[in-house]
Scaffold this active site. Structure first.
Site, PDB file in Angstrom:
ATOM      1  N   LYS A  95       0.863  -1.178   0.000  1.00 46.93           N
ATOM      2  CA  LYS A  95       0.000   0.000   0.000  1.00 46.93           C
ATOM      3  C   LYS A  95       0.903   1.233   0.000  1.00 46.93           C
ATOM      4  CE  LYS A  95      -4.335   0.930   2.387  1.00 46.93           C
ATOM      5  NZ  LYS A  95      -4.970   0.838   3.701  1.00 46.93           N
ATOM      6  N   VAL A  96       0.668   2.111  -0.959  1.00 50.47           N
ATOM      7  CA  VAL A  96       1.482   3.327  -1.062  1.00 50.47           C
ATOM      8  C   VAL A  96       0.560   4.541  -1.074  1.00 50.47           C
ATOM      9  CG1 VAL A  96       3.325   2.158  -2.367  1.00 50.47           C
ATOM     10  CG2 VAL A  96       1.520   3.365  -3.610  1.00 50.47           C
TER      11      VAL A  96
END
Ligand code: E4P
Length: 218
Positions: free
Chosen positions: A83-84
C-alpha cells in the site's frame, strides 16, 4: 463484488474469514498501531488466514525508502499487496513494483484526477476514502461513480476500484450499485449487513410455530 475486511485485528479476521466471505484484508498504520504487535509478524499471521490480497502499507514518504520497505514487506508472503500513498513518490513506487509483478494498493485517494494517476501508474487497486469525504460534507459515493465512469472509458486502465473508509452498509450497497470492484469495510459494518429486524422477528415466529408441531427434523 469482492469483500475485503478493513482491520488488523487477527481475531476479527479469523472470525470473518471462517464465513468464506473475505476476499482480502486492508490494514493501515493506524489500524496496525492499535494491535500493539510487531507489524511484520502481524502481517505474516494475517497472510496465513486469508489467501487473497493483504495490504501492508509503507510508512516512508520518499521513493528510495518506500522501495526498501516494500521489498521487506513483499517478502513476507505471496499475497502481500504493497500500500502506497497517493503522492508523486508513492506513484513512482507503484509503477516500479507493478512492473515487477507486485500488487499495489494506492491509498488516500480523494479525487478522480488522483485515481487517473493511480491507474496510469499501474496500480492493482485504488482506494478512494468515501467516509472521510462524507465527513467533510462532500459526497464520497459521487467520487466512486466518477472513477467508475472514467475507468470504463479506457480498456488500458486495469486498476480495481477499492471503496475504502466505509462507515455503513449503505456505503457497501451503493458501491455495488455503481459497480465498484472491491469494498473494504470494518468488521462491524460487515456484521451489520447480516441484520434486519424482520429477519429476527420472522425467525422468532417460525420457531414458535414449529415448536407447536412437536416435531424435530433430526
Ligand atoms: C483503507 O484501506 C483504510 O484502511 C480505511 O478504509 C480508512 O478508513 P477510515 O477513514 O475509517 O480510517
Amino acid at each position: 463484488m469482492k469483500f475485503f475486511v478493513d482491520t488488523a485485528d487477527l481475531n476479527e479476521i479469523k472470525d470473518l474469514a471462517a464465513t468464506g466471505m473475505v476476499d482480502g484484508v486492508t490494514t493501515n498504520p493506524s489500524l496496525a498501531a492499535k494491535q500493539g504487535m510487531n507489524f511484520k509478524e502481524l502481517i505474516a499471521e494475517v497472510c496465513k488466514v486469508v489467501s487473497g490480497p493483504v495490504s501492508a502499507e509503507v510508512t516512508a514518504l520518499d521513493y528510495e525508502t518506500m522501495m526498501k520497505e516494500a521489498d521487506v514487506l513483499r517478502k513476507i508472503a505471496r499475497n502481500i499487496t504493497i500500500k502506497v500513498p497517493l503522492t508523486q513518490d508513492g506513484l513512482k513506487v507503484c509503477r516500479a513494483l507493478s512492473s515487477e509483478g507486485t500488487m499495489v494498493n494506492v491509498t488516500l485517494c480523494f479525487t478522480c484526477g488522483q485515481a487517473i494517476l493511480a491507474a496510469k501508474a499501474g496500480a492493482t487497486f485504488v482506494s478512494p476514502f468515501v467516509g472521510r469525504l462524507d465527513d467533510l460534507g462532500v459526497n464520497g459515493m459521487q467520487l466512486i461513480e466518477d472513477i467508475r465512469m472514467v475507468y470504463d472509458n479506457y480498456d488500458s486502465f486495469k486498476t480495481q476500484i477499492l471503496v475504502a473508509s466505509v462507515r455503513s452498509p449503505e456505503h457497501i450497497i451503493n458501491a455495488g450499485r455503481i459497480g465498484a470492484d472491491v469494498v473494504t469495510a470494518p468488521p462491524k459494518v460487515i456484521r451489520q449487513l447480516y441484520h434486519h429486524p424482520l429477519t429476527d422477528s420472522g425467525l422468532k415466529t417460525f420457531a414458535e410455530d414449529w415448536a407447536k408441531t412437536g416435531q424435530s427434523i433430526l
